[in-house]
Design a protein around this motif. Structure first.
Motif, PDB file in Angstrom:
ATOM      1  N   VAL B 109       1.150  -0.714  -0.091  1.00 23.15           N
ATOM      2  CA  VAL B 109      -0.049   0.186  -0.211  1.00 23.15           C
ATOM      3  C   VAL B 109       0.806   0.674  -0.259  1.00 23.15           C
ATOM      4  O   VAL B 109       0.223   2.117  -0.501  1.00 23.15           O
ATOM      5  CB  VAL B 109      -0.776  -0.158   0.990  1.00 23.15           C
ATOM      6  CG1 VAL B 109      -2.121   1.421   1.527  1.00 23.15           C
ATOM      7  CG2 VAL B 109      -2.197  -1.088   1.104  1.00 23.15           C
ATOM      8  N   GLY B 110       2.381   0.985   1.120  1.00 22.17           N
ATOM      9  CA  GLY B 110       2.855   2.033   0.913  1.00 22.17           C
ATOM     10  C   GLY B 110       3.515   2.816  -0.489  1.00 22.17           C
ATOM     11  O   GLY B 110       3.550   3.606  -0.636  1.00 22.17           O
ATOM     12  N   ALA B 111       3.857   1.741  -0.981  1.00 23.38           N
ATOM     13  CA  ALA B 111       4.542   1.746  -2.664  1.00 23.38           C
ATOM     14  C   ALA B 111       3.628   2.043  -2.988  1.00 23.38           C
ATOM     15  O   ALA B 111       4.118   3.381  -4.050  1.00 23.38           O
ATOM     16  CB  ALA B 111       5.351   0.217  -2.619  1.00 23.38           C
ATOM     17  N   PHE B 112       2.675   1.679  -2.993  1.00 25.14           N
ATOM     18  CA  PHE B 112       1.784   2.179  -4.434  1.00 25.14           C
ATOM     19  C   PHE B 112       1.169   3.361  -4.494  1.00 25.14           C
ATOM     20  O   PHE B 112       0.339   4.844  -4.999  1.00 25.14           O
ATOM     21  CB  PHE B 112       0.438   1.255  -4.386  1.00 25.14           C
ATOM     22  CG  PHE B 112       0.538   0.424  -5.826  1.00 25.14           C
ATOM     23  CD1 PHE B 112       1.107   1.021  -7.183  1.00 25.14           C
ATOM     24  CD2 PHE B 112       1.278  -1.057  -4.829  1.00 25.14           C
ATOM     25  CE1 PHE B 112       1.595  -0.230  -8.233  1.00 25.14           C
ATOM     26  CE2 PHE B 112       1.913  -1.410  -6.007  1.00 25.14           C
ATOM     27  CZ  PHE B 112       1.470  -1.697  -7.753  1.00 25.14           C
ATOM     28  N   TYR B 113       1.229   4.199  -2.796  1.00 26.84           N
ATOM     29  CA  TYR B 113       0.794   5.796  -2.582  1.00 26.84           C
ATOM     30  C   TYR B 113       1.826   6.195  -3.531  1.00 26.84           C
ATOM     31  O   TYR B 113       1.418   7.506  -3.747  1.00 26.84           O
ATOM     32  CB  TYR B 113       1.258   5.651  -1.074  1.00 26.84           C
ATOM     33  CG  TYR B 113       1.254   7.308  -0.015  1.00 26.84           C
ATOM     34  CD1 TYR B 113      -0.455   8.141  -0.022  1.00 26.84           C
ATOM     35  CD2 TYR B 113       2.176   7.917  -0.069  1.00 26.84           C
ATOM     36  CE1 TYR B 113      -0.886   8.750  -0.005  1.00 26.84           C
ATOM     37  CE2 TYR B 113       2.035   9.086   0.798  1.00 26.84           C
ATOM     38  CZ  TYR B 113       1.115   9.369   0.987  1.00 26.84           C
ATOM     39  OH  TYR B 113       0.745  11.241   1.607  1.00 26.84           O
ATOM     40  N   GLY B 114       3.160   5.808  -3.713  1.00 27.85           N
ATOM     41  CA  GLY B 114       4.312   6.558  -3.648  1.00 27.85           C
ATOM     42  C   GLY B 114       4.498   6.604  -5.795  1.00 27.85           C
ATOM     43  O   GLY B 114       5.020   7.386  -6.455  1.00 27.85           O
ATOM     44  N   LEU B 115       4.136   5.545  -5.327  1.00 29.68           N
ATOM     45  CA  LEU B 115       4.463   5.496  -7.420  1.00 29.68           C
ATOM     46  C   LEU B 115       3.010   6.011  -7.735  1.00 29.68           C
ATOM     47  O   LEU B 115       3.676   6.054  -9.120  1.00 29.68           O
ATOM     48  CB  LEU B 115       3.688   3.577  -7.286  1.00 29.68           C
ATOM     49  CG  LEU B 115       5.426   2.520  -6.799  1.00 29.68           C
ATOM     50  CD1 LEU B 115       5.069   0.953  -6.928  1.00 29.68           C
ATOM     51  CD2 LEU B 115       6.723   3.328  -8.041  1.00 29.68           C
ATOM     52  N   ARG B 116       1.859   6.031  -7.577  1.00 29.70           N
ATOM     53  CA  ARG B 116       0.905   6.183  -8.837  1.00 29.70           C
ATOM     54  C   ARG B 116       1.285   8.029  -8.412  1.00 29.70           C
ATOM     55  O   ARG B 116       0.803   8.489 -10.300  1.00 29.70           O
ATOM     56  CB  ARG B 116      -0.392   6.378  -8.406  1.00 29.70           C
ATOM     57  CG  ARG B 116      -0.823   4.594  -7.797  1.00 29.70           C
ATOM     58  CD  ARG B 116      -2.298   4.573  -8.008  1.00 29.70           C
ATOM     59  NE  ARG B 116      -2.789   3.546  -7.396  1.00 29.70           N
ATOM     60  CZ  ARG B 116      -3.003   3.002  -5.595  1.00 29.70           C
ATOM     61  NH1 ARG B 116      -2.324   3.913  -4.780  1.00 29.70           N
ATOM     62  NH2 ARG B 116      -2.857   1.763  -6.149  1.00 29.70           N
ATOM     63  N   PRO B 117       1.341   9.294  -7.799  1.00 30.52           N
ATOM     64  CA  PRO B 117       1.938  10.260  -8.408  1.00 30.52           C
ATOM     65  C   PRO B 117       3.051  10.048  -9.605  1.00 30.52           C
ATOM     66  O   PRO B 117       3.077  10.931 -10.068  1.00 30.52           O
ATOM     67  CB  PRO B 117       1.776  11.245  -6.945  1.00 30.52           C
ATOM     68  CG  PRO B 117       2.771  10.076  -6.542  1.00 30.52           C
ATOM     69  CD  PRO B 117       1.134   8.771  -6.200  1.00 30.52           C
ATOM     70  N   ALA B 118       4.033   9.814  -9.226  1.00 27.01           N
ATOM     71  CA  ALA B 118       5.208   9.332  -9.656  1.00 27.01           C
ATOM     72  C   ALA B 118       5.201   8.809 -11.189  1.00 27.01           C
ATOM     73  O   ALA B 118       5.043   9.046 -12.370  1.00 27.01           O
ATOM     74  CB  ALA B 118       6.124   8.504  -8.908  1.00 27.01           C
ATOM     75  N   SER B 119       3.797   8.252 -11.482  1.00 25.48           N
ATOM     76  CA  SER B 119       3.823   7.031 -12.495  1.00 25.48           C
ATOM     77  C   SER B 119       2.485   8.646 -13.150  1.00 25.48           C
ATOM     78  O   SER B 119       3.370   9.118 -14.691  1.00 25.48           O
ATOM     79  CB  SER B 119       2.833   6.648 -12.632  1.00 25.48           C
ATOM     80  OG  SER B 119       2.212   5.751 -13.125  1.00 25.48           O
ATOM     81  N   SER B 120       2.059   9.890 -12.382  1.00 28.87           N
ATOM     82  CA  SER B 120       0.985  10.720 -12.927  1.00 28.87           C
ATOM     83  C   SER B 120       1.865  11.156 -13.997  1.00 28.87           C
ATOM     84  O   SER B 120       2.505  12.517 -14.629  1.00 28.87           O
ATOM     85  CB  SER B 120       0.472  10.988 -12.925  1.00 28.87           C
ATOM     86  OG  SER B 120      -0.192  10.213 -11.754  1.00 28.87           O
ATOM     87  N   ALA B 121       3.325  11.742 -12.619  1.00 28.61           N
ATOM     88  CA  ALA B 121       4.284  12.704 -14.062  1.00 28.61           C
ATOM     89  C   ALA B 121       4.700  12.264 -14.689  1.00 28.61           C
ATOM     90  O   ALA B 121       5.445  13.234 -15.780  1.00 28.61           O
ATOM     91  CB  ALA B 121       5.264  12.720 -11.935  1.00 28.61           C
ATOM     92  N   MET B 122       5.566  10.939 -14.445  1.00 28.60           N
ATOM     93  CA  MET B 122       6.659  10.513 -16.210  1.00 28.60           C
ATOM     94  C   MET B 122       5.013  10.223 -17.182  1.00 28.60           C
ATOM     95  O   MET B 122       5.812  11.207 -18.137  1.00 28.60           O
ATOM     96  CB  MET B 122       6.495   9.010 -15.496  1.00 28.60           C
ATOM     97  CG  MET B 122       7.511   8.893 -14.230  1.00 28.60           C
ATOM     98  SD  MET B 122       9.200   7.800 -14.320  1.00 28.60           S
ATOM     99  CE  MET B 122       7.455   6.708 -14.143  1.00 28.60           C
ATOM    100  N   ILE B 123       3.813   9.921 -16.598  1.00 26.49           N
ATOM    101  CA  ILE B 123       3.061  10.516 -18.402  1.00 26.49           C
ATOM    102  C   ILE B 123       3.060  11.936 -18.771  1.00 26.49           C
ATOM    103  O   ILE B 123       2.877  12.298 -19.569  1.00 26.49           O
ATOM    104  CB  ILE B 123       1.304   9.884 -18.217  1.00 26.49           C
ATOM    105  CG1 ILE B 123       1.320   8.328 -17.423  1.00 26.49           C
ATOM    106  CG2 ILE B 123       0.679   9.408 -19.424  1.00 26.49           C
ATOM    107  CD1 ILE B 123       0.310   7.889 -16.808  1.00 26.49           C
ATOM    108  N   THR B 124       2.634  12.832 -17.863  1.00 22.51           N
ATOM    109  CA  THR B 124       2.833  14.145 -17.856  1.00 22.51           C
ATOM    110  C   THR B 124       3.641  14.815 -18.355  1.00 22.51           C
ATOM    111  O   THR B 124       3.769  15.314 -19.688  1.00 22.51           O
ATOM    112  CB  THR B 124       2.303  15.192 -16.432  1.00 22.51           C
ATOM    113  OG1 THR B 124       1.420  14.845 -16.252  1.00 22.51           O
ATOM    114  CG2 THR B 124       2.486  16.710 -16.569  1.00 22.51           C
TER     115      THR B 124
END
Lengths: 177, 187
Positions: B109-124
């Motif tokens: 749960v913790g890892a995905f808390y950080g991964l989701r915004p990172a993924s959004s940022a890289m797609i941006t």
């Protein structure tokens, strides 16, 4: 053997009719897997989707692996996955060949220039959708801005950002709180 | 040739292993592959997205197949697709063994808390790279704006966000519409 063939054909059929993958596939999975084949229940599908989101890779592939494994063991998981990607492989290879053959024509160039504008908008829309689910507080906003700045200004591998963001998430959520 | 196949498999294996959050999440990895290897250009990538959105199947799989085909023909298409899905298969077969413990695990749960915004940022960021080419002829600071492209993008934003009837239409409609506009107004 018969069940493996059945898995391959069923998932290939679904791969061939689903546009957009992932969530677009859910209603078709419900009809084929739950109602017709009875390989799983609605609750199981919901679980698979939840886990598909917490694991790397393409969600449609993850769900196919889950259902295949449950129906016919590890080999079933592999066969169902091959089934779901098989139509993509055929269709894309055919299309890519055609597009390459005609890409030097003037009107084809104009068409793709128009399409690129649309792709920009589609990416923008995808980001908005993800953003509302991913950026839920100040810390996630911070991660978003840091990774965005890093991606724009530094020439680093995305792998690095993924590993660091995952670590940051664990530190913020589990150890700091 | 064998070296190219092995490299292709490895690049897409990494993409499949680290791309989190569905089809578009593979985009930053494809840009990175394009920059490092020159197998395909940024323009070809944009075309791939359009084709992948307009054809059946998962977008991530379609983009891997397409880029593999451009890089090394039919064997390339098969190898890149195999590379992309191999980590998924391995991870899911492992996770399936301890299903419920997994998505309630606090480290996951913790890892995905950080991964989701990172993924959004890289797609941006990937979107910004494309926007620079499409709207500013490849240079933000040059002051040249592609007016036709801006008008079309504005129209598409209105169609996909504000009008109730058109908002629900499938992206393939907008791709076809944009292709027609591109031909008629000579983009």
């Amino acid at each position: 053997m018969k069940i493996l063939l059945d898995l391959f054909i069923t998932f290939a059929k679904m791969g061939a009719v689903t546009f957009g993958g992932g969530y677009a596939m859910l209603p078709i999975l419900q009809r084929e897997i739950v109602e017709n084949k009875k390989w799983g229940t609605d609750e199981e599908l919901a679980d698979y989707y939840a886990i598909g989101q917490c694991t790397p890779g393409v969600i449609a592939v993850n769900v196919a692996t889950f259902i295949g494994r449950k129906t016919a063991g590890n080999l079933g998981g592999v066969v169902a996955t091959l089934g779901v990607v098989f139509p993509s492989l055929m269709i894309i290879v055919l299309l890519a060949g055609v597009i390459q053959a005609y890409s030097s024509l003037e009107w084809v160039k104009h068409a793709f220039a128009g399409v690129r504008v649309c792709v920009c908008v589609l990416i923008f829309n995808a980001v908005i959708k993800l953003f509302s689910k991913a950026i839920i507080d100040r810390r996630t906003m911070g991660i978003y801005l840091l990774v965005l700045a890093g991606s724009v200004f530094l020439n680093l591998s995305p792998v690095l950002f993924v590993v660091m963001a995952g670590l940051a998430g664990v530190i913020l959520k589990v150890w700091v709180k | 040739m064998m070296m190219l196949y092995a490299k292709l498999f490895w690049e897409f294996f990494q993409t499949g292993l680290f791309a989190v959050g569905g089809g578009m999440a593979t985009l930053p990895f494809l840009y990175s592959i394009s920059d490092r290897t020159g197998w395909f250009t940024h323009e070809q990538l944009a075309d791939m997205i359009a084709v992948s959105e307009s054809t059946p199947g998962a977008i991530g799989v379609n983009m891997a197949t397409y880029s593999g085909y451009i890089t090394a023909g039919l064997p390339g298409a098969v190898i890149s697709t195999a590379g992309l899905i191999t980590p998924s298969i391995i991870v899911i077969l492992l996770v399936a063994a301890f299903l419920n413990a997994f998505h309630e695990n606090r480290y996951v749960v913790g890892a995905f808390y950080g991964l989701r915004p990172a993924s959004s940022a890289m797609i941006t960021a990937a979107g910004l790279i494309l926007a620079r080419v499409v709207f500013f002829f490849g240079d933000f600071s040059g002051g040249n704006v592609n007016v036709k492209a801006v008008i079309l993008a504005g129209l598409l934003l209105v169609f996909t966000h504000t009008i109730a009837f058109t908002r629900k239409l499938h992206p393939v409609i907008w791709i076809a519409f944009s292709a027609a506009v591109g031909i008629v107004f000579e983009f």
